[in-house]
Scaffold this motif. Structure first.
Motif, PDB file in Angstrom:
ATOM      1  N   TRP A  67      43.543 -50.966 -18.577  1.00  0.00           N
ATOM      2  CA  TRP A  67      44.465 -49.806 -18.354  1.00  0.00           C
ATOM      3  C   TRP A  67      44.360 -48.666 -19.545  1.00  0.00           C
ATOM      4  CZ3 TRP A  67      48.498 -49.142 -22.008  1.00  0.00           C
ATOM      5  CH2 TRP A  67      48.910 -50.191 -22.838  1.00  0.00           C
ATOM      6  N   GLN A  68      44.157 -49.228 -20.801  1.00  0.00           N
ATOM      7  CA  GLN A  68      43.997 -48.361 -22.170  1.00  0.00           C
ATOM      8  C   GLN A  68      43.010 -47.519 -21.850  1.00  0.00           C
ATOM      9  OE1 GLN A  68      44.228 -51.866 -21.942  1.00  0.00           O
ATOM     10  NE2 GLN A  68      45.578 -52.699 -23.571  1.00  0.00           N
ATOM     11  N   GLU A  69      41.789 -47.945 -21.355  1.00  0.00           N
ATOM     12  CA  GLU A  69      40.617 -47.133 -21.018  1.00  0.00           C
ATOM     13  C   GLU A  69      40.907 -46.031 -20.083  1.00  0.00           C
ATOM     14  OE1 GLU A  69      36.108 -47.674 -19.288  1.00  0.00           O
ATOM     15  OE2 GLU A  69      36.944 -49.418 -20.488  1.00  0.00           O
ATOM     16  N   PHE A  70      41.592 -46.420 -18.968  1.00  0.00           N
ATOM     17  CA  PHE A  70      41.967 -45.339 -18.145  1.00  0.00           C
ATOM     18  C   PHE A  70      42.913 -44.377 -18.734  1.00  0.00           C
ATOM     19  CE2 PHE A  70      45.198 -43.858 -15.303  1.00  0.00           C
ATOM     20  CZ  PHE A  70      44.475 -43.607 -13.942  1.00  0.00           C
ATOM     21  N   VAL A  79      44.161 -36.809 -13.732  1.00  0.00           N
ATOM     22  CA  VAL A  79      44.977 -37.133 -12.657  1.00  0.00           C
ATOM     23  C   VAL A  79      46.179 -36.279 -12.466  1.00  0.00           C
ATOM     24  CG1 VAL A  79      43.816 -39.441 -12.145  1.00  0.00           C
ATOM     25  CG2 VAL A  79      45.675 -39.357 -13.663  1.00  0.00           C
ATOM     26  N   ASP A  80      46.870 -36.272 -11.307  1.00  0.00           N
ATOM     27  CA  ASP A  80      47.999 -35.556 -11.255  1.00  0.00           C
ATOM     28  C   ASP A  80      49.248 -36.618 -11.283  1.00  0.00           C
ATOM     29  OD1 ASP A  80      47.344 -32.795 -10.639  1.00  0.00           O
ATOM     30  OD2 ASP A  80      46.453 -33.529  -8.879  1.00  0.00           O
ATOM     31  N   ALA A  81      48.842 -38.089 -10.979  1.00  0.00           N
ATOM     32  CA  ALA A  81      49.757 -39.099 -11.190  1.00  0.00           C
ATOM     33  C   ALA A  81      48.978 -40.146 -11.191  1.00  0.00           C
ATOM     34  CB  ALA A  81      50.830 -39.022 -10.171  1.00  0.00           C
ATOM     35  N   VAL A  82      49.661 -41.366 -11.708  1.00  0.00           N
ATOM     36  CA  VAL A  82      49.075 -42.737 -11.773  1.00  0.00           C
ATOM     37  C   VAL A  82      50.113 -43.625 -11.027  1.00  0.00           C
ATOM     38  CG1 VAL A  82      49.791 -43.012 -13.852  1.00  0.00           C
ATOM     39  CG2 VAL A  82      48.045 -44.646 -12.891  1.00  0.00           C
ATOM     40  N   CYS A  98      51.525 -44.405 -20.431  1.00  0.00           N
ATOM     41  CA  CYS A  98      51.030 -43.282 -19.420  1.00  0.00           C
ATOM     42  C   CYS A  98      52.088 -42.297 -19.623  1.00  0.00           C
ATOM     43  CB  CYS A  98      51.386 -43.868 -18.006  1.00  0.00           C
ATOM     44  SG  CYS A  98      50.065 -44.889 -17.306  1.00  0.00           S
ATOM     45  N   VAL A  99      53.511 -42.670 -20.078  1.00  0.00           N
ATOM     46  CA  VAL A  99      54.380 -41.796 -20.497  1.00  0.00           C
ATOM     47  C   VAL A  99      53.973 -41.037 -21.762  1.00  0.00           C
ATOM     48  CG1 VAL A  99      56.936 -41.329 -21.232  1.00  0.00           C
ATOM     49  CG2 VAL A  99      56.467 -42.777 -19.281  1.00  0.00           C
ATOM     50  N   ALA A 101      51.285 -40.540 -22.751  1.00  0.00           N
ATOM     51  CA  ALA A 101      50.120 -39.645 -22.456  1.00  0.00           C
ATOM     52  C   ALA A 101      50.254 -38.558 -21.398  1.00  0.00           C
ATOM     53  CB  ALA A 101      48.902 -40.651 -22.027  1.00  0.00           C
ATOM     54  N   ASN A 102      51.478 -38.458 -21.337  1.00  0.00           N
ATOM     55  CA  ASN A 102      51.962 -37.239 -20.099  1.00  0.00           C
ATOM     56  C   ASN A 102      51.393 -37.323 -19.083  1.00  0.00           C
ATOM     57  OD1 ASN A 102      53.880 -35.978 -22.184  1.00  0.00           O
ATOM     58  ND2 ASN A 102      52.094 -35.492 -23.226  1.00  0.00           N
ATOM     59  N   ILE A 103      51.035 -38.215 -18.440  1.00  0.00           N
ATOM     60  CA  ILE A 103      50.625 -38.872 -17.050  1.00  0.00           C
ATOM     61  C   ILE A 103      51.700 -39.263 -16.213  1.00  0.00           C
ATOM     62  CG2 ILE A 103      48.920 -40.106 -15.538  1.00  0.00           C
ATOM     63  CD1 ILE A 103      47.342 -40.665 -18.252  1.00  0.00           C
ATOM     64  N   PRO A 104      52.085 -38.376 -14.973  1.00  0.00           N
ATOM     65  CA  PRO A 104      53.180 -38.851 -14.353  1.00  0.00           C
ATOM     66  C   PRO A 104      52.871 -40.146 -13.731  1.00  0.00           C
ATOM     67  CG  PRO A 104      52.485 -36.414 -13.884  1.00  0.00           C
ATOM     68  CD  PRO A 104      51.585 -36.966 -14.884  1.00  0.00           C
TER      69      PRO A 104
END
Length: 378
Positions: A67-70, A79-82, A98-99, A101-104
């Motif tokens: 998940w770190q690599e993702f 991506v728009d969201a995970v 994720c938060v 990294a600003n990934i919804p």
């Protein structure tokens, strides 16, 4: 297709083909063309990870080993969201990553395993102005949304009390050789809040709050271990007092033979009562104080469940578990678009960190009550 209507790009962390709900998420996100699964880290097992990508149609160069690599690869608009669909104990670190990294994020329930983790996550979401939705899929059933409309209309009158239950049989089931059927290993470890609560009670808390708007004030609970795994809580009864003199009973179990998913909600008012059972997903039974008994289903003249978005199939072809998930993914897509355009989102059908924290506070109180044999404030 107009740009605003093009599918949003979705990634999975977890949700492999051997997971409990991964395939349900995969099917649901695709039903209405609102999402396209483009990338993921589906499993820590490299073979299952690649096999899942092949099954889901994700190209090999978009599959990650951790998940770190993702996050590192997808953090800049990949991506728009995970969707975080790992076992619950792994949620906290992944969602925090994720938060930051600003990934919804679309997180499977329960969001995290403790109130302290939820409080920390709430602060982090506020700090980064992040998007975090939690997937409580049962509130996506069209007829549950119809029931919410019925209650809000006042058809039941003043709400008095409720019964909500979710019995299952998994911890007493045996295979053809008479051996216990062993669930996933992480489900056999109870931490601060027992796994049974995080698996099942979160749904009941959210549904009662969704349907009635009421909040729990105090609880008294009792818990047991009846199944094949004696160090794990598998049966809980709870009496709850909510605000506005609304009271109720919860029952959750994985040692109730005969129930694969016996979720049932019964809400009693001064003028009428309403009952919904997950195994009969398209109907509500209304009983009036005149003695009249009424069945409401999607084929009737209904307000909410009759909307075009819920009529993918004609009445008589039941909308079930996958469609409920799909309804939620549609709602979340609208919220993600709003968030990307304005930095804000709001919905009465999509729930985030506040609902999850409210639920964990109740579960924590239930756990403490079962241990102390006393009423506990929520």
């Amino acid at each position: 297709m107009a740009e605003s209507l093009s599918p949003l790009k979705l990634g999975f962390i977890g949700g492999a083909i051997d997971s409990a709900v991964g395939y349900a998420h995969y099917c649901a996100c695709r039903v209405d063309g609102r999402w396209e699964l483009t990338t993921g880290c589906f499993s820590r097992n490299s073979t299952i990870n690649r096999d899942t990508a092949n099954r889901y149609g994700v190209p090999e160069n978009k599959v990650y080993n951790s998940w770190q690599e993702f996050i590192e690869a997808e953090r800049n608009g990949g991506v728009d969201a995970v969707a975080v669909i790992t076992p619950t104990p792994a949620h906290y670190d992944i969602v925090c990553g994720c938060v930051e990294a600003n990934i919804p994020v679309i997180c499977e329930k329960a969001m995290v395993g403790t109130c302290s983790q939820a409080e920390n996550l709430k602060k982090l979401v506020k700090k980064h102005n992040s998007f975090l939705a939690v997937s409580y899929n049962y509130s996506g059933y069209p007829i549950i949304r119809e029931l919410k409309h019925i209650i809000a209309s006042g058809a039941l009158g003043q709400l008095l009390h409720f019964q909500a239950e979710m019995p299952q049989e998994g911890y007493l089931k045996i295979d053809r050789n008479g051996n216990p059927i062993t669930p996933q290993q992480w489900r056999l470890i109870d931490n601060e809040i027992p796994t049974l609560y995080l698996d099942l009670a979160v749904h009941l808390h959210q549904l009662i709050q969704f349907l009635t708007g009421a909040d729990p004030i105090e609880v008294v609970a009792d818990q047991q271990s009846y199944g094949s795994f004696h160090n794990v809580i598998d049966n809980v009864h709870c009496i709850c007092n909510y605000n506005n003199n609304f009271t109720g009973q919860l029952w959750i179990s994985k040692s109730a033979i005969g129930y694969r998913n016996g979720m049932r909600i019964r809400i009693y008012g001064e003028k009428a009562s309403a009952e919904w059972c997950q195994m009969e997903p398209e109907q509500i039974i209304l009983c009036h104080n005149t003695g009249q008994r009424e069945i409401i289903d999607r084929g009737c003249n209904v307000e909410e469940a009759g909307r075009p978005r819920y009529t993918r199939f004609k009445a008589g072809h039941p909308a079930g578990y996958i469609e409920a998930f799909a309804n939620l993914y549609c709602d979340i897509a609208d919220c993600v678009r709003d968030y990307k355009n304005t930095g804000k989102w709001n919905s009465d059908k999509v729930f985030g960190v506040d609902t999850a924290l409210d639920g964990l506070k109740m579960l924590e109180a239930m756990t403490k009550s079962a241990e102390t044999k006393t009423w506990i404030k929520v």
